[in-house]
Scaffold this motif. Structure first.
Motif, PDB file in Angstrom:
ATOM      1  N   MET A  79      15.707  41.379  -7.641  1.00 20.21           N
ATOM      2  CA  MET A  79      16.406  42.150  -8.672  1.00 20.21           C
ATOM      3  C   MET A  79      16.564  43.598  -8.239  1.00 20.21           C
ATOM      4  N   GLN A  82      19.323  44.171  -5.868  1.00 20.90           N
ATOM      5  CA  GLN A  82      20.647  44.150  -6.487  1.00 20.90           C
ATOM      6  C   GLN A  82      20.922  45.420  -7.278  1.00 20.90           C
ATOM      7  N   VAL A  83      19.920  45.850  -8.043  1.00 25.38           N
ATOM      8  CA  VAL A  83      20.104  47.072  -8.830  1.00 25.38           C
ATOM      9  C   VAL A  83      20.314  48.259  -7.897  1.00 25.38           C
ATOM     10  N   PHE A  85      21.602  48.255  -4.870  1.00 27.51           N
ATOM     11  CA  PHE A  85      22.960  48.201  -4.323  1.00 27.51           C
ATOM     12  C   PHE A  85      23.973  48.729  -5.328  1.00 27.51           C
ATOM     13  N   ALA A  86      23.851  48.245  -6.567  1.00 22.36           N
ATOM     14  CA  ALA A  86      24.819  48.653  -7.590  1.00 22.36           C
ATOM     15  C   ALA A  86      24.713  50.143  -7.876  1.00 22.36           C
ATOM     16  N   MET A 156      22.522  49.390 -15.401  1.00 22.35           N
ATOM     17  CA  MET A 156      21.545  49.427 -14.307  1.00 22.35           C
ATOM     18  C   MET A 156      20.312  50.236 -14.701  1.00 22.35           C
ATOM     19  N   ARG A 159      18.085  48.150 -16.803  1.00 24.29           N
ATOM     20  CA  ARG A 159      17.288  47.180 -16.041  1.00 24.29           C
ATOM     21  C   ARG A 159      16.135  47.877 -15.330  1.00 24.29           C
TER      22      ARG A 159
END
Lengths: 219, 219
Positions: A79, A82-83, A85-86, A156, A159
């Motif tokens: 996770m 991914q966070v 990267f975003a 984001m 999260r």
DNA sequence: GCTGCGATAATTTGATCAAATTTCTTGAAC
DNA sequence: GTTCAAGAAATTTGATCAAATTATCGCAGC
């Protein structure tokens, strides 16, 4: 008096309160979020609480458990990747877009927000630091006039929120060089590329903190 | 056994139905979305409808109008630019990540989905094309095992949805070279970079369609 | 180990209240 | 006498709540 508190609907207030609890690390990862619990805790009705939970679930801030229960998501290495990267894609872009729209007034406001960040750090005021830091970033991002991308950034940060409580525990051990100063200098110089780079480093630094905590099993 | 119709809650079904209406261009940009209207149209209760609307609003698929009404957002040049940036960032990345996890079975499934796409195009079956195309992309993306980024992609597709009805009107006039064939070839070759490039071109092509329609005032 | 019972919590409905929009009416000005 | 506008009633729609229903989980008993 309470006539104007009636202007803004209960479900909006409830949403904002629950969102901030998640955003600023007041809820532990894995904690159960129940409707009835929030009805009692927040003193709101069932319908507003339901809506707040649904909205935050749709934003990725809460996680359905399959059996119609909802909980605060646990951060995993996957996770986080991914966070990261975003965030590293969206937020530098937002900064660069914002640079074109910055006025001296806005820069002044951002400066004062960063002062609040510094002050909170010196005072060891963790909630104050988190709120001021959030305000600084989104005050900048909103200047981009790109609501779609700002929404993505918000998701984001939501999260990320629950993990902040463990990062806060590291505060004493780890120094936090302030990238905001570089960012403010770039704003005053009108240098969008430098601003972008400063924000990028600021984000990368925050992510490394969480990564380190995760690697040491503190989450 | 067949009690499974009761297994899945009404608000989930209602959400899925409303989402698909938006996703596949059944709702015009600017159209009002009322709770009571959906209660009648979908034959659901008030609470499930409320939740569906809230969830989709949080996902950016619907837009609050200020006076506690919601409507289907209109696409603007600025919005399109943001959605384009996000899609061209996220979806190629998802494709590349998915490439590592593709099995022969999955590639076969994707092949059959692309066959459905082709068939729908030849038959002039617009709803069928939209659904098959969506299924193809998200079947691929979900193989990435990156749910955070897939959620972001879903949100972007939802923002794109209402504009599809005008793009569909252009179908007769514009040829649609099939990038999926390049994508499938790259999958079979196990070439993540080529897959990424093929998907990137596919997305860029779709965006150009909407951009052209927007420029000609068709939206 | 499996089955049924009870407790807990989520789901759903329908009713009621509040806000906003539209429509209709009324009165004054030209 | 006509037109326009301000305001009030009516209608539409959203917000909230409380009660009834249903699903899930844990635990006792077999």
């Amino acid at each position: 008096m309470d006539g104007d508190s009636r202007k803004i609907p209960t479900h909006e207030v409830t949403y904002a309160r629950l969102r901030d609890m998640i955003l600023f690390g007041h809820l532990a990862p894995g904690a159960a979020v129940t409707i009835q619990g929030l009805v009692v805790d927040l003193g709101a009705g069932m319908t507003p609480v339901r809506e707040a939970i649904r909205r935050l679930t749709a934003e990725g801030a809460l996680e359905p458990q399959g059996n119609r229960r909802v909980s605060v998501p646990r951060m995993s290495a996957g996770m986080l990747e991914q966070v990261a990267f975003a965030r590293l894609t969206i937020e530098p872009k937002l900064s660069e877009m914002a640079a074109k729209n910055l006025t001296p007034e806005l820069i002044g406001l951002l400066q004062s927000l960063d002062n609040q960040v510094d002050q909170a750090i010196r005072a060891g005021d963790v909630p104050g630091y988190l709120e001021a830091n959030h305000a600084f970033h989104f005050c900048l991002y909103e200047a981009s006039a790109a609501p779609v991308l700002v929404d993505m950034a918000r998701s984001m940060w939501l999260r990320f929120g629950p993990s902040l409580r463990v990062v806060c525990a590291r505060f004493g051990r780890v120094s936090l060089p302030d990238r905001h100063l570089e960012a403010l200098a770039a704003m005053r110089a009108g240098d969008g590329t430098a601003l972008r780079a400063a924000i990028e480093r600021d984000i990368a630094q925050g992510i490394e903190q969480v990564q380190a905590a995760l690697a040491q099993g503190e989450i």
